[in-house]
Design a protein around this motif. Structure first.
Motif, short mmCIF file in Angstrom:
data_model
loop_
_atom_site.label_atom_id
_atom_site.label_comp_id
_atom_site.label_asym_id
_atom_site.label_seq_id
_atom_site.Cartn_x
_atom_site.Cartn_y
_atom_site.Cartn_z
N HIS A 33 -17.68 4.26 12.32
CA HIS A 33 -19.02 4.82 12.48
C HIS A 33 -20.10 3.93 11.87
CE1 HIS A 33 -16.51 8.45 13.12
NE2 HIS A 33 -17.46 8.74 13.98
N LYS A 34 -19.70 2.69 11.52
CA LYS A 34 -20.63 1.69 11.00
C LYS A 34 -21.39 2.18 9.77
CE LYS A 34 -21.25 -0.29 15.63
NZ LYS A 34 -20.18 -1.27 15.43
N ARG A 35 -20.68 2.95 8.94
CA ARG A 35 -21.26 3.38 7.68
C ARG A 35 -20.86 2.40 6.57
NH1 ARG A 35 -19.58 8.84 9.61
NH2 ARG A 35 -17.60 8.51 8.50
N PRO A 36 -21.70 2.24 5.56
CA PRO A 36 -21.32 1.36 4.44
C PRO A 36 -20.03 1.87 3.79
CG PRO A 36 -23.64 1.95 4.32
CD PRO A 36 -23.04 2.82 5.38
N LEU A 37 -19.13 0.95 3.51
CA LEU A 37 -17.88 1.35 2.89
C LEU A 37 -18.08 1.59 1.40
CD1 LEU A 37 -15.30 -1.10 4.53
CD2 LEU A 37 -15.80 1.24 5.17
N PRO A 38 -17.47 2.65 0.87
CA PRO A 38 -17.55 2.87 -0.57
C PRO A 38 -16.67 1.86 -1.30
CG PRO A 38 -16.02 4.42 0.42
CD PRO A 38 -16.64 3.64 1.55
N ARG A 39 -16.70 1.92 -2.60
CA ARG A 39 -15.81 1.07 -3.37
C ARG A 39 -14.37 1.51 -3.11
NH1 ARG A 39 -16.42 -2.41 -7.55
NH2 ARG A 39 -14.66 -2.70 -8.98
N LEU A 40 -13.52 0.57 -2.68
CA LEU A 40 -12.17 0.91 -2.28
C LEU A 40 -11.15 0.30 -3.25
CD1 LEU A 40 -12.52 0.09 1.54
CD2 LEU A 40 -12.66 2.36 0.48
N SER A 41 -9.98 0.90 -3.28
CA SER A 41 -8.90 0.30 -4.03
C SER A 41 -8.53 -1.02 -3.35
CB SER A 41 -7.69 1.23 -4.07
OG SER A 41 -7.19 1.44 -2.76
N PRO A 42 -8.03 -2.00 -4.09
CA PRO A 42 -7.74 -3.32 -3.51
C PRO A 42 -6.81 -3.27 -2.29
CG PRO A 42 -7.67 -3.44 -5.90
CD PRO A 42 -7.81 -1.98 -5.55
N ILE A 102 0.84 -1.19 0.00
CA ILE A 102 0.00 0.00 0.00
C ILE A 102 0.87 1.25 0.00
CG2 ILE A 102 -0.26 0.01 2.53
CD1 ILE A 102 -3.10 1.10 2.04
N PRO A 103 0.66 2.16 -0.95
CA PRO A 103 1.50 3.35 -1.04
C PRO A 103 1.03 4.47 -0.11
CG PRO A 103 -0.06 3.33 -2.84
CD PRO A 103 -0.28 2.05 -2.07
N ALA A 104 1.93 5.38 0.23
CA ALA A 104 1.56 6.53 1.07
C ALA A 104 0.49 7.38 0.42
CB ALA A 104 2.80 7.37 1.37
N SER A 105 0.38 7.34 -0.90
CA SER A 105 -0.64 8.11 -1.60
C SER A 105 -2.06 7.62 -1.29
CB SER A 105 -0.40 8.06 -3.12
OG SER A 105 -0.41 6.71 -3.57
N SER A 106 -2.17 6.43 -0.67
CA SER A 106 -3.49 5.89 -0.28
C SER A 106 -3.93 6.36 1.10
CB SER A 106 -3.45 4.36 -0.31
OG SER A 106 -3.21 3.87 -1.60
N ARG A 143 3.09 3.86 7.75
CA ARG A 143 2.71 2.63 8.44
C ARG A 143 1.19 2.62 8.57
NH1 ARG A 143 7.25 0.87 12.91
NH2 ARG A 143 9.03 1.09 11.53
N PRO A 144 0.50 1.89 7.71
CA PRO A 144 -0.96 1.95 7.67
C PRO A 144 -1.65 1.31 8.86
CG PRO A 144 -0.17 0.28 6.15
CD PRO A 144 1.04 1.00 6.67
N LEU A 145 -0.97 0.39 9.57
CA LEU A 145 -1.59 -0.35 10.66
C LEU A 145 -1.05 0.11 12.00
CD1 LEU A 145 -1.32 -3.79 8.92
CD2 LEU A 145 -3.48 -2.68 9.53
N MET A 146 -1.94 0.15 12.98
CA MET A 146 -1.54 0.61 14.30
C MET A 146 -2.00 -0.38 15.36
SD MET A 146 -2.29 4.29 16.06
CE MET A 146 -1.51 4.75 17.60
N PHE A 147 -1.13 -0.62 16.33
CA PHE A 147 -1.48 -1.49 17.44
C PHE A 147 -2.66 -0.92 18.21
CE2 PHE A 147 -1.15 -2.22 22.03
CZ PHE A 147 -1.33 -3.59 22.06
#
Length: 301
Positions: A39-48, A22-26, A96-100
């Motif tokens: 917020h339990k909202r429907p997710l839009p179409r996302l990049s893979p 996953i690039p920083a541009s994402s 770093r897209p993921l956080m503990f």
């Protein structure tokens, strides 16, 4: 325990692979998608790549937050508050897209829980754990703890899994009688395990040696966190330093980690520590620890 360690290693390797694709541009797309999830909202179409990160975080109890950057080689005072929200503010910041997340279901905290259970099984002792804090959610329910902290019990919605007696004082101000009285409320134990998970970074080595003497433990459980690369204060970080190990030797302890964990278990624990340190972002407050060394009081001849 070995099977749990193998599964955890596989989970963290999946996270490392996601970080690499996953690039920083994402960043903005990922941030917006995570807010929709929270917020339990429907997710839009996302990049893979973004879809994969969100799915992984949900499945394995991690977070995707604004504070998802590592700051290699940058001093905390050099980071502006806005740096948390813009990955381009600090040159060289690592995406770093993921956080503990401090959740009992976190794979890292499940391992930490099993580490405590193994030490409990071997020693059958009571734990004296200064500044236990939110670890009360992530320890074996059958264990018993004396928590020494000036703040006392954490505020709700904190839930203590194990039985805990609180000594509401700073560690350096407690007396042997206060510690013994708290232990006796929990039962009659032959062994006392002192947990060093942060307090060793707060006290000086001299004060730590004095505290160890007042606790009078039969065992010491020293722990180190993989948390790294964020612009917060490092006071209270769980670390195992040469100075700490020398203090333990000076106070009559000898390392016996190999008696508690097999060679393969120790190898897997180190690999999990390295994987978590490599690719997760960390916020201040609660730091897990799976690197552990166990010390026993030397028996005088």
């Amino acid at each position: 325990m070995e099977e749990l360690l193998k599964r955890t290693k596989e989970v963290l390797e999946q996270g490392r692979a996601l970080k690499q694709i996953i690039p920083a541009s994402s960043y903005l797309e990922l941030k917006a998608a995570w807010q929709d999830h929270l917020h339990k909202r429907p997710l839009p179409r996302l990049s893979p790549a973004v879809e994969a990160v969100v799915k992984y975080a949900v499945e394995h109890s991690f977070n995707v937050t604004n504070s998802h950057l590592a700051w290699p080689g940058i001093k905390p005072e050099a980071v502006k508050p806005s740096s948390h929200y813009d990955p381009q503010v600090v040159p060289g910041a690592e995406f770093r897209p993921l956080m503990f997340a401090s959740k009992p279901t976190s794979p890292i905290l499940r391992v930490q829980k099993e580490v405590f259970r193994r030490v409990l099984t071997r020693t059958k002792g009571v734990f004296v754990y200064p500044a236990m804090g939110f670890d009360g959610d992530c320890v074996p329910a059958e264990a018993k703890f004396v928590d020494i902290s000036p703040d006392g019990p954490p505020m709700p919605p904190f839930h203590v899994a194990a039985k805990v007696e609180y000594v509401q004082k700073k560690a350096e101000e407690t007396t042997p009688n206060e510690i013994d009285a708290a232990k006796k409320k929990l039962g009659d134990f032959k062994n006392t395990v002192l947990v060093l998970k942060g307090i060793q970074s707060i006290l000086s080595q001299r004060d730590l040696a004095s505290f160890i003497e007042r606790v009078s433990p039969t065992h010491v459980m020293a722990m180190e966190t993989p948390a790294s690369g964020f612009p917060g204060r490092t006071i209270g970080f769980p670390v195992i330093t040469p100075e700490l190990e020398q203090t333990l030797r000076n106070t009559g302890f000898v390392e016996k980690t190999g008696d508690y964990f097999s060679a393969n278990e120790r190898k897997l624990l180190e690999e999990i520590h390295a994987l978590a340190r490599d690719h997760f972002a960390w916020g201040s407050g609660h730091f897990p620890a799976v690197r552990v060394k166990i010390y026993e009081k030397r028996i005088k001849a």
